[in-house]
Design an enzyme around this catalytic site. Structure first.
Site, PDB file in Angstrom:
ATOM      1  CD  GLU A 162       4.642  -7.039   0.951  1.00 27.43           C
ATOM      2  OE1 GLU A 162       5.025  -7.498   2.037  1.00 27.43           O
ATOM      3  OE2 GLU A 162       3.427  -6.849   0.676  1.00 27.43           O
ATOM      4  CB  CYS A 176       0.036  -3.708  -8.296  1.00 26.25           C
ATOM      5  SG  CYS A 176      -0.277  -2.497  -6.995  1.00 26.25           S
ATOM      6  CB  CYS A 183       2.579   4.949   2.784  1.00 25.26           C
ATOM      7  SG  CYS A 183       1.577   6.267   2.023  1.00 25.26           S
ATOM      8  CB  CYS A 187      -4.956   5.923   4.314  1.00 25.41           C
ATOM      9  SG  CYS A 187      -4.626   7.265   3.131  1.00 25.41           S
ATOM     10  CB  CYS A 190      -3.863   1.905   3.863  1.00 24.64           C
ATOM     11  SG  CYS A 190      -2.526   1.313   2.800  1.00 24.64           S
ATOM     12  CD  GLU A 234       0.297  10.060  -2.853  1.00 26.72           C
ATOM     13  OE1 GLU A 234       0.488  10.293  -4.063  1.00 26.72           O
ATOM     14  OE2 GLU A 234      -0.812   9.760  -2.375  1.00 26.72           O
ATOM     15  CB  SER A 265      -3.107   5.363  -7.189  1.00 19.92           C
ATOM     16  OG  SER A 265      -4.062   5.622  -6.172  1.00 19.92           O
ATOM     17  CG  LEU A 288     -13.407  11.118  -3.446  1.00 25.36           C
ATOM     18  CD1 LEU A 288     -12.472  12.297  -3.634  1.00 25.36           C
ATOM     19  CD2 LEU A 288     -14.544  11.160  -4.461  1.00 25.36           C
ATOM     20  CG  ASN A 364      -8.963  -6.262   0.179  1.00 28.93           C
ATOM     21  OD1 ASN A 364      -9.706  -7.181  -0.137  1.00 28.93           O
ATOM     22  ND2 ASN A 364      -8.609  -5.308  -0.675  1.00 28.93           N
ATOM     23  CB  CYS A 407      -6.767  -2.785  -2.796  1.00 27.73           C
ATOM     24  SG  CYS A 407      -6.859  -1.010  -2.600  1.00 27.73           S
TER      25      CYS A 407
END
Length: 435
Positions: A162, A176, A183, A187, A190, A234, A265, A288, A364, A407
């Site tokens: 995406e 983006c 990934c 996290c 996410c 990542e 990022s 962070l 989100n 995000c």
């Protein structure tokens, strides 16, 4: 026998580096952290053996194929490689530049030989036989109420990525891009992290997201001059292909995107972060999202390998040699987890001595999430404390969340998902209250 041995090694490398299932990726934390030390570049190593009629090819710029007539993927080459490839077929550098401009510039963004302008017939005939123009196939475009577009692309192996295009009233439209399918970082806040890692994207698959965005949407949203590597994956775990893709994007005769308008990022892979800062002039964003190792170990497991102290000290040292360079710290505010006044004060102390900006991001929500977004009032309070402490701080509004384009919302985890980690005792009450 040689061919059999090479194919076996290729499969073994792929299973170690990028193709393990999420079950294997996250079966235990020790194995998970060990995987992060494996260089993603090993998957791009070229192993080949050939006879008069048969060969095996493994390259980020060529399809894996058994046949010698494998087509070269044009958007996987830097300009230097591109020019050499054109010359190897008997054509002058001037023809290479004209073709490059057809692919990336002059508002053509060619997807096939039929799109080419100003090239001689013999050259076009050679390209039709020897070159591959596209590696992505558009599956769908979803439009959010705020004008954000989410583009779904199908890859050659059937996987889906995406890409998000974010219009801006001031004309600074951003694309983006994704760098991986899924990934491996897991996290906890996410949605993409629920997928586990399927594989890295090639340089061509990364570049073509930006090309497609311009081709499809420039007439609607205007010039797309900003690129952020904040989509699926990542980026620094796929650093070889990311750096190569960036090199292609900034070429002044092609997409001509300023390095200052490309932001990569990372969740904090320290060795790759060092390499990126030394080899690239593009902007760096570091996610962070916590001010203590206890909290970050939980919500960002990469912290168990590269903790806050190591990450931040590395940035202090590396940025000493980069003139007028500021890192962007991304901080997703999670109600009851990392949004206290104490967190704000600790954050001020943590970033001391690091030239930086701090981007506060709204969480989100997505299905299966334990977290809730911090209230607007508390976000403003958090921002004000940082500003009073001398930090340059921004509030990033959520964009595209009604189409799962914001995000932390990209991807489709499917039935097999990365595990949710145990909530530390000190956060359990706060998390229950937020729910």
């Amino acid at each position: 026998m040689v061919l059999i041995r090479i194919n076996y090694n290729l499969l073994r490398m792929a299973s170690i580096s990028i193709h393990q299932s999420p079950i294997h990726l996250f079966s235990n934390s020790t194995h998970f952290l060990h995987r992060l030390s494996i260089s993603s570049s090993s998957a791009a190593t070229c192993l080949s053996a050939s006879s008069s009629s048969f060969s095996t090819v493994c390259s980020p710029d060529k399809r894996i194929s058994r046949y010698e007539n494998t087509k070269a993927v044009l958007k996987g080459m830097t300009y230097t490689e591109f020019e050499k490839w054109v010359s190897s077929h008997g054509y002058r550098p001037g023809q290479a530049l004209m073709l490059w401009k057809c692919l990336y510039g002059d508002n053509i963004w060619a997807h096939s030989v039929e799109d080419l302008e100003g090239l001689n017939k013999d050259f076009k005939k050679m390209l039709s036989k020897q070159a591959e123009f596209t590696v992505l196939k558009m599956k769908d475009i979803l439009t959010a109420t705020d004008g954000t577009r989410k583009i779904l692309f199908t890859l050659e192996d059937g996987l889906v990525i995406e890409t998000v295009v974010i219009p801006n009233e001031k004309g600074r439209t951003t694309v983006c891009v994704s760098s991986q399918v899924g990934c491996a970082m897991n996290c906890q806040f996410c949605f993409t992290g629920r997928m586990g890692l399927k594989r890295n994207l090639s340089a061509a698959e990364i570049v073509e997201q930006a090309v497609f965005a311009r081709r499809l949407l420039t007439s609607e949203v205007g010039s797309i001059a900003n690129v952020v590597f904040m989509g699926m994956g990542e980026p620094l775990q796929n650093i070889d292909n990311v750096i190569k893709a960036v090199d292609i994007m900034v070429h002044d005769q092609g997409l001509h995107i300023s390095p200052r308008k490309i932001t990569v990022s990372t969740s904090g892979l320290v060795p790759q972060l060092k390499r990126f800062l030394r080899e690239s002039n593009c902007a760096l964003a570091v996610s962070l999202n916590a001010t203590t190792d206890v909290a970050r170990n939980w919500i960002m497991p990469i912290n168990r390998k590269y903790n806050l102290s190591l990450l931040l000290e590395t940035l202090r040292e590396e940025l000493k040699s980069k003139h007028k360079y500021k890192v962007l710290f991304e901080y997703v505010l999670l109600a009851g987890v990392n949004d206290s006044i104490e967190d704000a004060k600790r954050l001020i102390d943590l970033v001391q001595g690091i030239p930086c900006k701090i981007n506060l991001i709204t969480f989100n929500p997505h299905s299966g999430s334990k977290f809730k977004p911090t209230s607007d009032e508390k976000m403003i309070e958090f921002r004000n404390i940082l500003a009073e402490g001398g930090c340059v701080v921004l509030l990033r509004p959520s964009r595209g969340d009604d189409q799962m384009a914001a995000c932390g919302q990209l991807g489709n985890p499917g039935e097999i998902q990365a595990p949710l980690l145990r909530v530390p005792a000190q956060f359990q009450a706060a998390l229950e209250a937020a729910l």
